[in-house]
Design a protein around this motif. Sequence first.
Motif, PDB file in Angstrom:
ATOM      1  N   GLN A  64       0.839  -1.188   0.000  1.00 48.64           N
ATOM      2  CA  GLN A  64       0.000   0.000   0.000  1.00 48.64           C
ATOM      3  C   GLN A  64       0.871   1.233   0.000  1.00 48.64           C
ATOM      4  OE1 GLN A  64      -2.946   0.161   3.098  1.00 48.64           O
ATOM      5  NE2 GLN A  64      -3.463   2.318   2.716  1.00 48.64           N
ATOM      6  N   LYS A  65       0.526   2.186  -0.877  1.00 48.97           N
ATOM      7  CA  LYS A  65       1.227   3.463  -0.926  1.00 48.97           C
ATOM      8  C   LYS A  65       0.188   4.556  -0.953  1.00 48.97           C
ATOM      9  CE  LYS A  65       4.548   6.216  -3.528  1.00 48.97           C
ATOM     10  NZ  LYS A  65       5.400   6.300  -4.749  1.00 48.97           N
ATOM     11  N   ASP A  66       0.144   5.313   0.148  1.00 51.54           N
ATOM     12  CA  ASP A  66      -0.871   6.358   0.301  1.00 51.54           C
ATOM     13  C   ASP A  66      -2.262   5.740   0.113  1.00 51.54           C
ATOM     14  OD1 ASP A  66       1.103   8.266   0.766  1.00 51.54           O
ATOM     15  OD2 ASP A  66       1.358   8.650  -1.378  1.00 51.54           O
ATOM     16  N   LYS A  67      -3.016   6.196  -0.899  1.00 52.13           N
ATOM     17  CA  LYS A  67      -4.375   5.707  -1.104  1.00 52.13           C
ATOM     18  C   LYS A  67      -4.464   4.636  -2.176  1.00 52.13           C
ATOM     19  CE  LYS A  67      -6.484  10.081   0.330  1.00 52.13           C
ATOM     20  NZ  LYS A  67      -7.397  11.198  -0.066  1.00 52.13           N
ATOM     21  N   SER A  68      -3.321   4.176  -2.682  1.00 48.08           N
ATOM     22  CA  SER A  68      -3.302   3.176  -3.747  1.00 48.08           C
ATOM     23  C   SER A  68      -2.775   1.855  -3.211  1.00 48.08           C
ATOM     24  CB  SER A  68      -2.420   3.658  -4.903  1.00 48.08           C
ATOM     25  OG  SER A  68      -2.411   2.695  -5.937  1.00 48.08           O
ATOM     26  N   CYS A  83      -7.423   2.009  -2.389  1.00 52.20           N
ATOM     27  CA  CYS A  83      -7.545   1.165  -1.187  1.00 52.20           C
ATOM     28  C   CYS A  83      -8.946   1.191  -0.596  1.00 52.20           C
ATOM     29  CB  CYS A  83      -6.531   1.605  -0.135  1.00 52.20           C
ATOM     30  SG  CYS A  83      -4.814   1.413  -0.652  1.00 52.20           S
TER      31      CYS A  83
END
Length: 466
Positions: A64-68, A83
């Motif tokens: 997971q990276k930030d909202k993705s 996400c």
Amino acid sequence: MKSNRFHKQLCAFLVTAACMPQAHADAKKMWVQGSWVNIRQSADMNAKVIDHLSTNTPVFLIAQKDKSCEISWGISGHGYIPCKFLADQVLVFADVATENSSPEKAKNYSPTRAFWIAPSMRGLFNAGKYFQENLLKPEQLNLENGSVQDRPEPQRPPKLIRYSVPEFEAMKEMMNKGVIAPVVAFAPLFSCEQMQEAKRRQVGSSKDEFTRSSNDWSAPDAEKYPYSYIYAHDCLVPEIPKLSLPKIKVSYFKDVQKVLPGNTQIEEISAKFGIVERGSVTGSPRWALDYDTYRYTGAWDIGSYTLTLDKPVYEHVIGRTGLVAVYRWLPGIDEEPFGPSASCEEGLRNQRNGKELLSGYPKVKDALLWFQSATPLSFRTAKINSRAYLAPARSLKEGEEQRGIKKVVVYEVDLDGDGIADFVQWDMWGEPEISGPSPLLTLRQIFININGVWHPFERDSYGECT
């Protein structure tokens, strides 16, 4: 690519080994919550869309990276999803498919997600209605929903605005390729005991409350089956207290999935018998006269629709003299989604469907009852006993007429000749609501013996036209 996309859509509701996502080290299994979610090539939310995943598709969360979120799915699927569209549990069909429920549950209503969880024609139409209500500009929606009267002066209906919606096109493609209607959408066959217990919980347990004729109770767990109409029947007739179903033992029918009422709708036949249904669009939405008002019919850009089953079913017809016939027929319907309702046929409504009499079975012209099964049964005759019950007279005020059920004719049907009733039919005679004082056959109730327990099986009521 198109074929691969359909395979992934299919995997969203068919759980097979070939469809299960491939695990990565330390990857967490999750499920897609959105209805038709863009899957992108990279974590950039403006990256190229490489695929779409639908509700309840199982995936593995890699990172997971930030909202993705980086995910994998299926045989070799890999990409990035917002996400917010992932959860660690599946969505329950009834939670998102039930529109008329408590305010708390109603906020979960999502006909698009309901379709992807359990595809069906009914789900397709509901999704089309959702697009209709949410994609049109407010002024166009208000224009289309405005009153267009036929009298006293006809008005020109406004132009309907429709355009292609990729998600809806994918839904139509899935239905065209074929699905089995969702069994979770249709209620099981409840027993008399289950019906009585549901009524007891809702209206009280005292004798007067329980036996009174009442419509203020519902069948058990009715809210769990949004595509079913479940007739609440407690297996009693208040006007004739001594009328009751006979005591029985286990007889011919032992599985509720092997037999369906004679007038079961096509999608429930698909669901309960496991037969593939296929649908295709045959026309565009139109304005139609409904009583004295024009309104549009259709579900988004579907105006008419044909649905058929891949396999025939078998209608078993039991005659009043005891003959049993079997007719093969292939269910199919032409539907106009949310079409006009300005039609009425007076009398009992249930109609037979089968036309092709199987070889070796007798012709039956005086049908008493009929039912459906996935395969033909071997019976050519059945034993039928009948008797009548009259409603006891009661004191009437001057000018008052005795309404309600006046007589019940009971038919007990022993299909396999073991001396135990397999069906009971109650033909109830009384006064129609509007016309008459002449007594009419106003209600017919059929019960079936499954595993030695009575179940309300089918209902037919007299309809009047004004």
